[in-house]
Every structure is written in C-alpha cells, then in structure tokens.
Enzyme design. Structure first.
Site, PDB file in Angstrom:
ATOM      1  N   VAL A 275       0.821  -1.204   0.000  1.00 36.45           N
ATOM      2  CA  VAL A 275       0.000   0.000   0.000  1.00 36.45           C
ATOM      3  C   VAL A 275       0.858   1.258   0.000  1.00 36.45           C
ATOM      4  CG1 VAL A 275      -0.153   0.133   2.525  1.00 36.45           C
ATOM      5  CG2 VAL A 275      -2.031   1.032   1.131  1.00 36.45           C
ATOM      6  N   LYS A 276       2.106   1.131   0.441  1.00 38.41           N
ATOM      7  CA  LYS A 276       2.969   2.306   0.604  1.00 38.41           C
ATOM      8  C   LYS A 276       3.375   2.949  -0.729  1.00 38.41           C
ATOM      9  CE  LYS A 276       3.338   1.960   5.155  1.00 38.41           C
ATOM     10  NZ  LYS A 276       2.863   2.987   6.082  1.00 38.41           N
ATOM     11  N   ASP A 277       3.191   2.234  -1.842  1.00 37.36           N
ATOM     12  CA  ASP A 277       3.501   2.833  -3.143  1.00 37.36           C
ATOM     13  C   ASP A 277       2.695   4.110  -3.356  1.00 37.36           C
ATOM     14  OD1 ASP A 277       5.033   0.601  -3.497  1.00 37.36           O
ATOM     15  OD2 ASP A 277       3.946  -0.174  -5.226  1.00 37.36           O
TER      16      ASP A 277
END
Length: 453
Positions: free
Chosen positions: A43-45
């Site tokens: 999700v950090k993208d």
C-alpha cells in the site's frame, strides 16, 4: 495500444476480494483490499508517489537530490521505485527487527540501507528516527521524508484508496478495518469514507508494545506500554501526526503469535500470500465480530506481500523458536524432536573443572552430565561451579568428581511431559532422555518453558 508510460502509472486500482474460510464465524460480508497488486507489492507505493510529488512541487526536493527516510521496508520500496523513475538517490534507515528479505529487496532496487537497533527510545541517537534526521542534516541536497508527520501520506489515501473502496463497494461499506502504523492509511481512507457516510465505522488494529489503543481510549500516552514486539508494520512508540484519532471508532490489540499464525492461515485458507499486518487484521476481525451484523460490508486492507516474511512467519524453525507453532507437546520425545540429532555433551569424572567450564562456554550450555566407565554418575551446572569457585579460587584445577552433584534423572521417550516437569527441582536443573539406541539426550528447564503454548 494500451500501456503505461512507466511503472508508477500502475499504482492503485487494486482488487477487492471476498474472504471465505478464514472469516468463518464472522456474520458479515468481509472483503479484502489486496494492496500487493501495486508494483512495489504494498500500500505504501501510493503515498510514496504523493509525498515525492508534493515535495517536488514546493521545492523541498531538488533535481538529483537524495531522499532519506526511516522505514519498516515497504515505504522504502515505494520510494525506491519513484527514485529510479525520477532520478533521485535513496537512503533507507531501517530497524533490525525487520525481515532480511525487506533489506535485501531495498538494496536490490538501489537503496542504501542503514540498520539501527529496535529496542531503543525514539530520542536515542541510535534510533531509526534519530539516524534519519541526522543523515538528512549531514547530506547535501537531501530531503527527509518523515512519513509519520508528512501529511501527504494520509492525503494520498484520501485521494486514492478511500474513493476506490467506496466505488468498489458501491457505497455499501459499513466498516473499515486496518493496521495502524504511520496512520496515513486509516486516517486518509477514514476521512473520505466518513465524509461519504458518517455511520461507517473505522477500526484500527494495534499490537502489544504500542501506545495507540490506550491513547485513543484515555488520552494518556503511557510509556509503560512501550516494549519491543515482533509484528511488523503496525503499532508505534510515538504519536504520528498522520494518526487522526477523531476519525477512529476504536482499536483492538493483537498478539505477536496470533498475527503470525493468522498470516500463515490467510495463505493456506484463501490462497492470498500477504504479510504480517494482514494476519493481525484478520485476528482483529475475529476479536471484533460482535460489532458486525449479517447485512454489513466489512473491508479489511492487506498491506503487503508475504514474500517479505519467508524467513520469519513462513519459516517453521523461526515460528517454533518463538513458540508460535501449535504443536502438541505430550511426551519427552516431543520436546527434543527438533534437536534429537545433537550430540550429548558430557564430562568425565577425572577431567578438570576447567574442562567443564570450557565446554559450557563453547557450546553455550549450563548443565553437563558426568560419566565414568559405568555410565552416568553425576552432574555439574554453572550454579554449582560458581559456588565452588567462590569457596575455592583453585577449583578449576580440581577433578570434576570433587565438585559434581547427583546424576540427572533418566526418562524414556514416551514419558508424559507432566512427569518430566515434576523432576525439575531446586536441586535438579535437567533430565536425561534414553533414546533407546544406546544414546541419551538432555532436557533443560529452558526446553520445558519453550514447549509451553
């Protein structure tokens, strides 16, 4: 032709997948937002792109600059993808509790990785918070991301993740459940969803050793709650600015063991290979099940890929060492089965005490059986040797037979563990197991404690 101009254009629009077997007993429709479909597998993208673009726009990040960030690995991966495409250098500061896979992946995509100790205060100069800030002050043309307090983090999820979930559920979502670390995901998604429907409940998954749950419930930042934990990616010993507690309806805490066990269950029961925080979320769902009704639509977010935990939660030896495998320990054989092939270290009656001490140091053991030509005749342990040394500084040159205690009791492989446990007393710290092939093995108090589930 249909194609993306670069890998960054593939971020987002991740699928929503119905969970089945693993949520049996939860009376609601449970859907997983599977963020491993992002190119950096987490999700950090999403927030990595947003934070860098916002820093470029206001001049904090200059062309050819160096990006510096403290990360548990996933944010670093997202930043690395953007850095490659946009031509920046990247330094990732990571704590030593993070998996080796995460560190190797970061290096593989060109990041310089600096490893810091986990079990120190945030203000300690060795902490990954402090080291990140120091490197940013020392490195020319650099920008310290600070995902914890960088509000572009939560804004990314307000602009992207929240709208995706709303659209994918056709506005029918009733609960959003997610692990909380920096707070960007829960706050960004939570704000968007509550603007659409204030009745939607936002639940955070916390871990033991973290301050979030108690702070949310009492407003007290309790430093006594802070201690080292294994679960990665969620929980904190600080209060990041990205955590908007006013948007969160409640927290539930999940143990390290439950998070690890459920991480493996997701792969085995749903064929979804995701990371440690996903396991915590599923266990958290079960802890919250009384809050859900049959008509509810519950969305849980799976942060990252299981590939980053193959040496930890997906490794039987790692799990067994921490007592996380639910193995049935009923007899002596069960306690020693994982190291039954190890040679029993002994010392002979006529050997010197110094020989026993040397063996204890070499093999990192505390008890040694004493033998002569007839078999087991005594024992020595570090406590006895210490007392003997206090009484006589020349004891190291004396034969073992002069300081040895009684021989350890001997049990059979099938002896019930309850009977083995009773043999441990103040005077006796070990038990020998007859392997029925002429050899013996040793069980210590540490082995018995390690078998407790």
């Amino acid at each position: 032709m249909k194609f993306s101009k670069n890998i960054l254009e593939t971020i987002g629009n991740t699928p929503l997948v119905k969970l089945n077997k693993i949520v049996e007993g939860i009376d609601a429709l449970v859907l997983a937002k599977v963020e491993t479909f992002n190119p950096g597998n987490s999700v950090k993208d999403r927030m990595a792109v947003k934070m860098i673009e916002d820093a470029e726009a206001d001049g904090r990040l200059q062309p050819g600059g160096t990006i510096i960030e403290g990360t548990s690995g996933n944010t670093g991966m997202g930043l690395a993808l953007v850095a490659i495409i946009k031509g920046y250098k990247l330094i990732c500061v990571i704590s030593d509790k993070q998996s080796k896979e995460k560190m190797d992946i970061l290096r593989a995509v060109g990041a310089k990785v600096v490893v810091c100790p986990t079990d120190v205060e945030p203000t300690d100069p060795r902490s990954y918070y402090s080291v990140s800030k120091r490197l940013a002050s020392e490195t020319p043309n650099s920008w310290y991301v600070n995902q914890y307090d960088n509000m572009s983090n939560s804004l990314a999820h307000y602009e992207q993740t929240g709208p995706e979930i709303w659209e994918q559920t056709d506005g029918k979502i009733t609960h959003f459940v997610v692990g909380v670390g920096t707070g960007g995901t829960i706050s960004g998604v939570g704000r968007y969803l509550k603007e659409k429907n204030p009745n939607i409940k936002i639940w955070g998954i916390d871990t033991y050793g973290s301050v979030f749950k108690k702070y949310h419930e009492t407003g007290i930042f309790d430093e006594n709650e802070i201690y080292s934990y294994i679960t990665e990616g969620i929980g904190e010993d600080i209060l990041p600015k990205n955590v908007d507690f006013s948007l969160i309806d409640g927290f539930t805490k999940v143990t390290d063991k439950d998070a690890a066990v459920y991480t493996r269950k997701i792969a085995l029961e749903e064929a979804i290979f995701v990371g440690n925080s996903a396991g915590a979320c599923i266990k958290g769902l079960h802890q919250l099940k009384e809050h859900f009704k049959p008509e509810d639509v519950v969305v849980v977010l799976f942060h990252d890929s299981g590939s980053r935990y193959v040496g930890k939660m997906f490794n039987d030896d790692w799990m067994r060492e921490r007592g996380f495998l639910d193995e049935n320990i009923t007899k002596a054989e069960d306690v020693i089965k994982d190291h039954i092939d190890k040679q029993l270290i002994v010392v002979r009656t006529e050997e010197l005490v110094s020989h026993a001490i040397e063996r204890m140091r070499k093999y990192k053991i505390s008890q040694i059986p004493v033998v002569d030509i007839n078999g087991f005749v005594g024992s020595v342990d570090e406590t006895d040797l210490f007392r003997s040394y206090v009484a006589d500084k020349n004891v190291a040159e004396k034969p073992i037979k002069e300081v040895m205690g009684k021989p350890f009791p001997i049990v059979k492989l099938a002896t019930p563990i309850e009977e083995v446990s009773k043999l441990f007393t103040k005077e006796n710290d070990a038990v020998l197991v007859d392997l029925e092939n002429g050899n013996h093995h040793i069980i210590t108090k540490y082995d018995i404690i390690g078998s407790i589930k």
